[in-house]
Structure formats: structure tokens, C-alpha cells
Design a protein around this motif. Structure first.
Motif, PDB file in Angstrom:
ATOM      1  N   ILE A 151       1.140  -1.375  -0.034  1.00  0.00           N
ATOM      2  CA  ILE A 151       0.108   0.132   0.000  1.00  0.00           C
ATOM      3  C   ILE A 151       0.739   1.188   0.048  1.00  0.00           C
ATOM      4  O   ILE A 151       0.690   2.296  -0.852  1.00  0.00           O
ATOM      5  CB  ILE A 151      -0.941  -0.020   1.234  1.00  0.00           C
ATOM      6  CG1 ILE A 151      -1.871  -1.236   1.197  1.00  0.00           C
ATOM      7  CG2 ILE A 151      -1.518   1.360   1.222  1.00  0.00           C
ATOM      8  CD1 ILE A 151      -2.677  -1.342   2.545  1.00  0.00           C
ATOM      9  N   VAL A 152       1.780   1.337   0.881  1.00  0.00           N
ATOM     10  CA  VAL A 152       2.620   2.557   0.939  1.00  0.00           C
ATOM     11  C   VAL A 152       3.621   2.458  -0.140  1.00  0.00           C
ATOM     12  O   VAL A 152       3.720   3.716  -0.621  1.00  0.00           O
ATOM     13  CB  VAL A 152       3.803   2.090   2.434  1.00  0.00           C
ATOM     14  CG1 VAL A 152       4.752   3.391   2.241  1.00  0.00           C
ATOM     15  CG2 VAL A 152       2.835   2.352   3.345  1.00  0.00           C
ATOM     16  N   SER A 153       4.102   1.618  -0.789  1.00  0.00           N
ATOM     17  CA  SER A 153       4.693   1.992  -2.030  1.00  0.00           C
ATOM     18  C   SER A 153       4.022   2.565  -3.220  1.00  0.00           C
ATOM     19  O   SER A 153       4.333   3.450  -3.773  1.00  0.00           O
ATOM     20  CB  SER A 153       5.435   0.895  -2.569  1.00  0.00           C
ATOM     21  OG  SER A 153       4.274  -0.522  -2.790  1.00  0.00           O
ATOM     22  N   VAL A 154       2.700   2.087  -3.299  1.00  0.00           N
ATOM     23  CA  VAL A 154       1.800   2.701  -4.175  1.00  0.00           C
ATOM     24  C   VAL A 154       1.615   4.035  -3.968  1.00  0.00           C
ATOM     25  O   VAL A 154       1.865   4.991  -5.003  1.00  0.00           O
ATOM     26  CB  VAL A 154       0.451   1.957  -4.267  1.00  0.00           C
ATOM     27  CG1 VAL A 154      -0.430   2.878  -5.266  1.00  0.00           C
ATOM     28  CG2 VAL A 154       0.788   0.291  -5.130  1.00  0.00           C
ATOM     29  N   ILE A 155       1.287   4.464  -2.904  1.00  0.00           N
ATOM     30  CA  ILE A 155       0.882   5.901  -2.461  1.00  0.00           C
ATOM     31  C   ILE A 155       2.117   6.743  -2.583  1.00  0.00           C
ATOM     32  O   ILE A 155       2.129   7.851  -3.245  1.00  0.00           O
ATOM     33  CB  ILE A 155       0.593   5.958  -1.011  1.00  0.00           C
ATOM     34  CG1 ILE A 155      -0.962   5.343  -0.812  1.00  0.00           C
ATOM     35  CG2 ILE A 155       0.305   7.460  -0.501  1.00  0.00           C
ATOM     36  CD1 ILE A 155      -1.346   5.168   0.513  1.00  0.00           C
ATOM     37  N   LEU A 156       3.288   6.341  -2.259  1.00  0.00           N
ATOM     38  CA  LEU A 156       4.575   7.113  -2.390  1.00  0.00           C
ATOM     39  C   LEU A 156       4.914   7.483  -3.883  1.00  0.00           C
ATOM     40  O   LEU A 156       5.278   8.544  -4.020  1.00  0.00           O
ATOM     41  CB  LEU A 156       5.537   6.805  -1.402  1.00  0.00           C
ATOM     42  CG  LEU A 156       5.404   6.592   0.007  1.00  0.00           C
ATOM     43  CD1 LEU A 156       6.767   5.915   0.605  1.00  0.00           C
ATOM     44  CD2 LEU A 156       5.355   7.867   0.531  1.00  0.00           C
ATOM     45  N   LYS A 195       2.209   9.713  -5.526  1.00  0.00           N
ATOM     46  CA  LYS A 195       2.423  11.121  -5.039  1.00  0.00           C
ATOM     47  C   LYS A 195       3.504  11.873  -5.716  1.00  0.00           C
ATOM     48  O   LYS A 195       3.620  12.976  -5.960  1.00  0.00           O
ATOM     49  CB  LYS A 195       2.538  11.100  -3.522  1.00  0.00           C
ATOM     50  CG  LYS A 195       0.771  10.927  -2.694  1.00  0.00           C
ATOM     51  CD  LYS A 195       1.192  10.997  -1.340  1.00  0.00           C
ATOM     52  CE  LYS A 195      -0.155  11.152  -0.583  1.00  0.00           C
ATOM     53  NZ  LYS A 195      -1.007  12.001  -1.050  1.00  0.00           N
ATOM     54  N   LEU A 196       4.722  11.127  -5.902  1.00  0.00           N
ATOM     55  CA  LEU A 196       5.833  11.535  -6.581  1.00  0.00           C
ATOM     56  C   LEU A 196       5.581  11.920  -7.695  1.00  0.00           C
ATOM     57  O   LEU A 196       6.283  12.656  -8.159  1.00  0.00           O
ATOM     58  CB  LEU A 196       7.219  10.718  -6.427  1.00  0.00           C
ATOM     59  CG  LEU A 196       7.801  10.456  -4.822  1.00  0.00           C
ATOM     60  CD1 LEU A 196       8.726   9.317  -4.860  1.00  0.00           C
ATOM     61  CD2 LEU A 196       8.300  11.814  -4.414  1.00  0.00           C
ATOM     62  N   MET A 197       4.793  11.286  -8.750  1.00  0.00           N
ATOM     63  CA  MET A 197       4.410  11.667  -9.787  1.00  0.00           C
ATOM     64  C   MET A 197       3.103  12.284 -10.001  1.00  0.00           C
ATOM     65  O   MET A 197       2.614  12.608 -11.101  1.00  0.00           O
ATOM     66  CB  MET A 197       4.110  10.219 -10.417  1.00  0.00           C
ATOM     67  CG  MET A 197       5.296   9.095 -10.454  1.00  0.00           C
ATOM     68  SD  MET A 197       5.215   7.791 -11.414  1.00  0.00           S
ATOM     69  CE  MET A 197       4.793   8.035 -13.192  1.00  0.00           C
ATOM     70  N   VAL A 213      -6.691   7.461  -9.049  1.00  0.00           N
ATOM     71  CA  VAL A 213      -5.821   6.538  -9.437  1.00  0.00           C
ATOM     72  C   VAL A 213      -5.070   5.780  -8.235  1.00  0.00           C
ATOM     73  O   VAL A 213      -4.997   4.354  -8.342  1.00  0.00           O
ATOM     74  CB  VAL A 213      -4.949   6.910 -10.440  1.00  0.00           C
ATOM     75  CG1 VAL A 213      -4.069   5.969 -10.878  1.00  0.00           C
ATOM     76  CG2 VAL A 213      -5.711   7.574 -11.849  1.00  0.00           C
ATOM     77  N   ILE A 214      -4.726   6.568  -7.470  1.00  0.00           N
ATOM     78  CA  ILE A 214      -4.170   5.928  -6.265  1.00  0.00           C
ATOM     79  C   ILE A 214      -5.031   5.061  -5.667  1.00  0.00           C
ATOM     80  O   ILE A 214      -4.517   3.926  -5.335  1.00  0.00           O
ATOM     81  CB  ILE A 214      -3.528   7.268  -5.132  1.00  0.00           C
ATOM     82  CG1 ILE A 214      -2.849   7.929  -5.634  1.00  0.00           C
ATOM     83  CG2 ILE A 214      -3.085   6.432  -3.878  1.00  0.00           C
ATOM     84  CD1 ILE A 214      -2.150   9.254  -4.791  1.00  0.00           C
ATOM     85  N   ALA A 215      -6.272   5.380  -5.104  1.00  0.00           N
ATOM     86  CA  ALA A 215      -7.266   4.434  -4.446  1.00  0.00           C
ATOM     87  C   ALA A 215      -7.445   3.430  -5.471  1.00  0.00           C
ATOM     88  O   ALA A 215      -7.765   2.232  -4.767  1.00  0.00           O
ATOM     89  CB  ALA A 215      -8.435   5.482  -4.351  1.00  0.00           C
ATOM     90  N   SER A 216      -7.236   3.385  -6.810  1.00  0.00           N
ATOM     91  CA  SER A 216      -7.747   2.190  -7.582  1.00  0.00           C
ATOM     92  C   SER A 216      -6.355   1.320  -7.473  1.00  0.00           C
ATOM     93  O   SER A 216      -6.511   0.019  -7.711  1.00  0.00           O
ATOM     94  CB  SER A 216      -7.641   2.827  -8.957  1.00  0.00           C
ATOM     95  OG  SER A 216      -8.724   3.576  -9.255  1.00  0.00           O
ATOM     96  N   LEU A 217      -5.206   1.684  -7.101  1.00  0.00           N
ATOM     97  CA  LEU A 217      -3.893   1.041  -7.414  1.00  0.00           C
ATOM     98  C   LEU A 217      -3.565   0.507  -5.820  1.00  0.00           C
ATOM     99  O   LEU A 217      -2.902  -0.642  -5.777  1.00  0.00           O
ATOM    100  CB  LEU A 217      -2.651   1.476  -7.733  1.00  0.00           C
ATOM    101  CG  LEU A 217      -2.947   2.158  -9.262  1.00  0.00           C
ATOM    102  CD1 LEU A 217      -1.531   2.935  -9.820  1.00  0.00           C
ATOM    103  CD2 LEU A 217      -3.076   1.245 -10.296  1.00  0.00           C
TER     104      LEU A 217
END
Length: 230
Positions: free
Chosen positions: A106-111, A114-116, A122-126
């Protein structure tokens, strides 16, 4: 003719027939990139494009396939029951592995998103990418994501994990059957479990357990992690 192509019997035949074709090709070739899921996706997309069938029509016509995903995951509990002896003395290690795996996923996807500067939807989807499709789509919708994007992401993660997962485990010299099952189930959910079952009964049973535990842990962690990182 078009009425026949959008009928439920035809769409169900398309899904099952394309998968069986994929199984036949994979069995004959034993090439990882010719995984039955990859072949069936290509065949289905080709037929839908040719026939001019939109996704909503296809989804409603083959809804029974999506519905059966839930019971199929529950059915893995019987396989786990047969291998219950392998869980003795490993409850703590299994639980900690699932917690860490879910949190990192979860954290890797969010970070990264956010960097991009990726949109929240999209974040919630991934975020639930490592959870089996029915649970992932539900979590995505609840968090403001796009369920259809989540479904595609989950399938891609499953295919990738199912294809390269065993290879990576071999290169890392992971020989524990429990560890192999946990890794494939936690990272590649249903498709990873299908691959784990090919490795052995123990791997398949533990992988099925990982699917359920990842679903529970991810549903608990997503709201907490979002508040923590936001």
C-alpha cells in the motif's frame, strides 16, 4: 446476428472457450508468456473489438464468472484444511509476513503515485493491487477509486507474479513451501495461487490462506495508511 453476440450464453462461451484454448496452448508450449490468462484476454479483446461489444455489455453478460470468484476463493479453505498441520508453530511468522507485505504494498503505491502527482482516484484504484479481484474492486470503490482500473491492475499483477514469481523464489533460494505459498498468494492472489498449486499441495493451501489474510489486512490498513501519509 448482433443479438446473438451480446447474449449471455455466447459471452459465457467466449470467456470459457478462450480460457480453455489458452490452457491447451500453454500445455503444449510450456512457455510462461503464453499463460492461459494472457491468451484468453487477447482473444476476448479481439472478439469484442470485432463484434463492437462494449465493456458494460460484456460484463453484464458474463457476470456469473465474476460472481464465482468469491466462492472459488472460499473453496480454497478446504485445501488449507487438508494441510493444516503445516501451520503449527508458524502462526506468528505467517501473520507478520502478511502485515508487512500488505503495508509495503500500500505504502509503495501511495508514495510512488504522490511523487508522480497522480490523481487520488488512480491512487485509490492501485492501493489494493495485491488483493483478489472482488475484494480489491470493493476497496477501490469505497476509497474513491475506479473499480474497472483496479480489476485490470489486479489481473496484471497476478499474471506478472504467476509468471516470474517462482523464478524469483528459485533465484533467492527460497525453499520453504510455506514461504513460497505466502509469497505467491500475497503478491499475486488468485493467479499466484493457481501457480502455487502447480508447485505442490502445501504451497497452494498456504497461498489460498494468504489471499484471505491479505484481503482482511489490506481493508484494515488502507484507511489508516491514507490518514498517516496524507
Amino acid at each position: 446476428m448482433h443479438e446473438l453476440l451480446i447474449s449471455e450464453p455466447f459471452l459465457l462461451f467466449l470467456v470459457m472457450g478462450s480460457y480453455l484454448l489458452g490452457v491447451f496452448i500453454y500445455t503444449k508450449s510450456h512457455i510462461a508468456l503464453l499463460h492461459p490468462i494472457i491468451i484468453s484476454i487477447a482473444v476476448i479483446i479481439g472478439v469484442l473489438k470485432w463484434a463492437g461489444i462494449d465493456y458494460d455489455t460484456f460484463f453484464h453478460g458474463s457476470y456469473i464468472i465474476n460472481f464465482m470468484l468469491g466462492p472459488s476463493v472460499v473453496a480454497l479453505g478446504y485445501v488449507l484444511y487438508e494441510q493444516i498441520g503445516y501451520l503449527k508453530g508458524k502462526v506468528l511468522s505467517i501473520t507478520s509476513s502478511i502485515i508487512v507485505g500488505s503495508f509495503v504494498g500500500i505504502v509503495s503505491v501511495i508514495l510512488i503515485c504522490k511523487l508522480m502527482n497522480v490523481d487520488h482516484s488512480v491512487i485509490a484504484s492501485l492501493e489494493p493491487k495485491s488483493v483478489t479481484t472482488p475484494i480489491a474492486m470493493s476497496l477501490s470503490a469505497r476509497s474513491g477509486g475506479i473499480p474497472s482500473l483496479t480489476a485490470v491492475t489486479v489481473v496484471l499483477c497476478g499474471i506478472l507474479g504467476g509468471i516470474i514469481g517462482p523464478f524469483i523464489l528459485r533465484k533467492l533460494h527460497v525453499r520453504s513451501k510455506v514461504a513460497q505459498g505466502l509469497a505467491l498468494g500475497a503478491a499475486a492472489h488468485g493467479l499466484g495461487t493457481a501457480r502455487a498449486i502447480e508447485l505442490g499441495a502445501v504451497e497452494g493451501a498456504i497461498s489460498g490462506l494468504a489471499i484471505g489474510l491479505m484481503g482482511i489486512m489490506t481493508s484494515l490498513l488502507i484507511p489508516l495508511v491514507e490518514k498517516w501519509i496524507a
